[in-house]
Design a protein around this motif. Structure first.
Motif, PDB file in Angstrom:
ATOM      1  N   GLU A   1       1.163  -0.772   0.385  1.00 52.60           N
ATOM      2  CA  GLU A   1      -0.222  -0.053  -0.010  1.00 52.60           C
ATOM      3  C   GLU A   1       0.968   0.895  -0.450  1.00 52.60           C
ATOM      4  O   GLU A   1       1.321   1.510   0.862  1.00 52.60           O
ATOM      5  CB  GLU A   1      -0.627   0.389   1.129  1.00 52.60           C
ATOM      6  N   TRP A   2       0.513   1.766  -0.867  1.00 52.75           N
ATOM      7  CA  TRP A   2       1.663   3.458  -1.183  1.00 52.75           C
ATOM      8  C   TRP A   2       0.953   4.341   0.107  1.00 52.75           C
ATOM      9  O   TRP A   2      -0.391   4.093   0.279  1.00 52.75           O
ATOM     10  CB  TRP A   2       1.301   3.866  -2.720  1.00 52.75           C
ATOM     11  N   VAL A   3       2.013   4.895   0.496  1.00 52.77           N
ATOM     12  CA  VAL A   3       1.632   5.651   2.195  1.00 52.77           C
ATOM     13  C   VAL A   3       1.821   7.158   2.162  1.00 52.77           C
ATOM     14  O   VAL A   3       0.694   8.539   0.989  1.00 52.77           O
ATOM     15  CB  VAL A   3       2.342   5.526   2.716  1.00 52.77           C
ATOM     16  N   ALA A   4       2.686   7.942   1.127  1.00 50.06           N
ATOM     17  CA  ALA A   4       2.555   9.073   0.962  1.00 50.06           C
ATOM     18  C   ALA A   4       4.491   9.354  -0.107  1.00 50.06           C
ATOM     19  O   ALA A   4       5.262   8.852  -0.144  1.00 50.06           O
ATOM     20  CB  ALA A   4       3.955  10.999   2.239  1.00 50.06           C
ATOM     21  N   ASN A   5       4.078  10.498  -0.745  1.00 53.97           N
ATOM     22  CA  ASN A   5       5.531  11.337  -1.690  1.00 53.97           C
ATOM     23  C   ASN A   5       5.885  11.895  -1.153  1.00 53.97           C
ATOM     24  O   ASN A   5       4.989  12.562  -0.879  1.00 53.97           O
ATOM     25  CB  ASN A   5       5.098  11.076  -2.718  1.00 53.97           C
ATOM     26  N   ILE A   6       6.902  12.632  -2.173  1.00 53.75           N
ATOM     27  CA  ILE A   6       7.214  14.064  -1.369  1.00 53.75           C
ATOM     28  C   ILE A   6       8.413  14.516  -2.549  1.00 53.75           C
ATOM     29  O   ILE A   6       9.162  13.975  -3.005  1.00 53.75           O
ATOM     30  CB  ILE A   6       7.985  14.403  -0.223  1.00 53.75           C
ATOM     31  N   LYS A   7       8.034  15.975  -3.354  1.00 53.80           N
ATOM     32  CA  LYS A   7       9.131  15.990  -4.191  1.00 53.80           C
ATOM     33  C   LYS A   7      10.335  16.647  -3.653  1.00 53.80           C
ATOM     34  O   LYS A   7      10.540  16.086  -2.736  1.00 53.80           O
ATOM     35  CB  LYS A   7       7.971  17.939  -4.628  1.00 53.80           C
TER      36      LYS A   7
END
Lengths: 118, 113
Positions: free
Chosen positions: A46-52
């Motif tokens: 399960e994908w949780v979060a991404n940040i640039k």
């Protein structure tokens, strides 16, 4: 060699907080989006979060919005996940991963286990 | 959210035989502006993190054996292992990165018959 090493997992009571860290090496950390993906015991991904790259954009799965915060420190080549108001269903191995181009993950760290239980 | 559905859930194939895993998305992951399918495949062996095999639906990651191939477009995709080796025993996942939330298939467990 590109390497990601997570830390900070452990046992926490429901409602508690935990901060995960991911130390990156072997690549120019500041050039890449980064992300967190989790895997509950015996379950799927399960994908949780991404940040640039510069931290100006962040995206979260709905189930963690308002409770989790992703952040990074490019000088320290580190990625973080602050997890608050933890629930039993947040129990999982949390993987740190580099995000390539449009959104696939490579490589992945070895993961850190978060257990939410009383 | 885009739902990714893999079939079958598990698969047993003899050594040297072909293994085929399917992945279907609830909406197209083909981006018309660049004609690319935003679909990746991963392999996860027991006790290990996932490993990237394929991106853009059919581009093999560097170092991945050429017995692994990806195909498909739009909503239907396939991962094929042309000649199964013992080291290919693993769970395989597809992932769409067309839009957030990024979503994965439920996984397909591949075993030796």
């Amino acid at each position: 060699e590109v390497q990601l090493v997570e830390s900070g997992g452990g046992l926490v009571q429901p409602g508690g907080s935990l901060r995960l860290s991911c130390a990156a090496s072997g690549f120019t950390f500041s050039n890449y989006w980064m992300g967190w993906v989790r895997q509950a015991p015996g379950k799927g991904l399960e994908w949780v979060a991404n940040i640039k790259q510069d931290g100006s954009e962040k995206y979260y799965v709905d189930s963690v919005k308002g409770r989790y915060t992703i952040s990074r420190d490019n000088a320290r080549k580190s990625l973080y996940l602050q997890m608050n108001s933890l629930r039993a269903e947040d129990t999982a191995v949390y993987y740190c991963a580099r995000v390539l181009l449009s959104g696939w993950f490579d490589p992945w760290g070895q993961g850190t286990l978060v257990t939410v239980s009383s | 959210d885009i739902v990714m559905t893999q079939s079958p859930d598990s698969l047993a194939v003899s050594l040297g035989e072909r293994a085929t895993i399917n992945c279907k998305s609830s909406q197209s992951v083909l981006y018309s502006s660049n004609n690319k399918n935003y679909l990746a495949w991963y392999q996860q062996k027991p006790g290990q993190p996932p490993k990237l095999l394929i991106y853009w639906a059919s581009t093999r990651e560097s170092g991945v054996p050429d017995r692994f191939s990806g195909s498909g477009s739009g909503t239907n995709f396939t991962l094929t292992i042309s000649s199964l080796q013992a080291e290919d025993v693993a769970v395989y996942y597809c992932q769409q990165y067309y839009t957030t939330p990024y979503t994965f298939g439920q996984g397909t467990k591949l075993e030796i018959k």
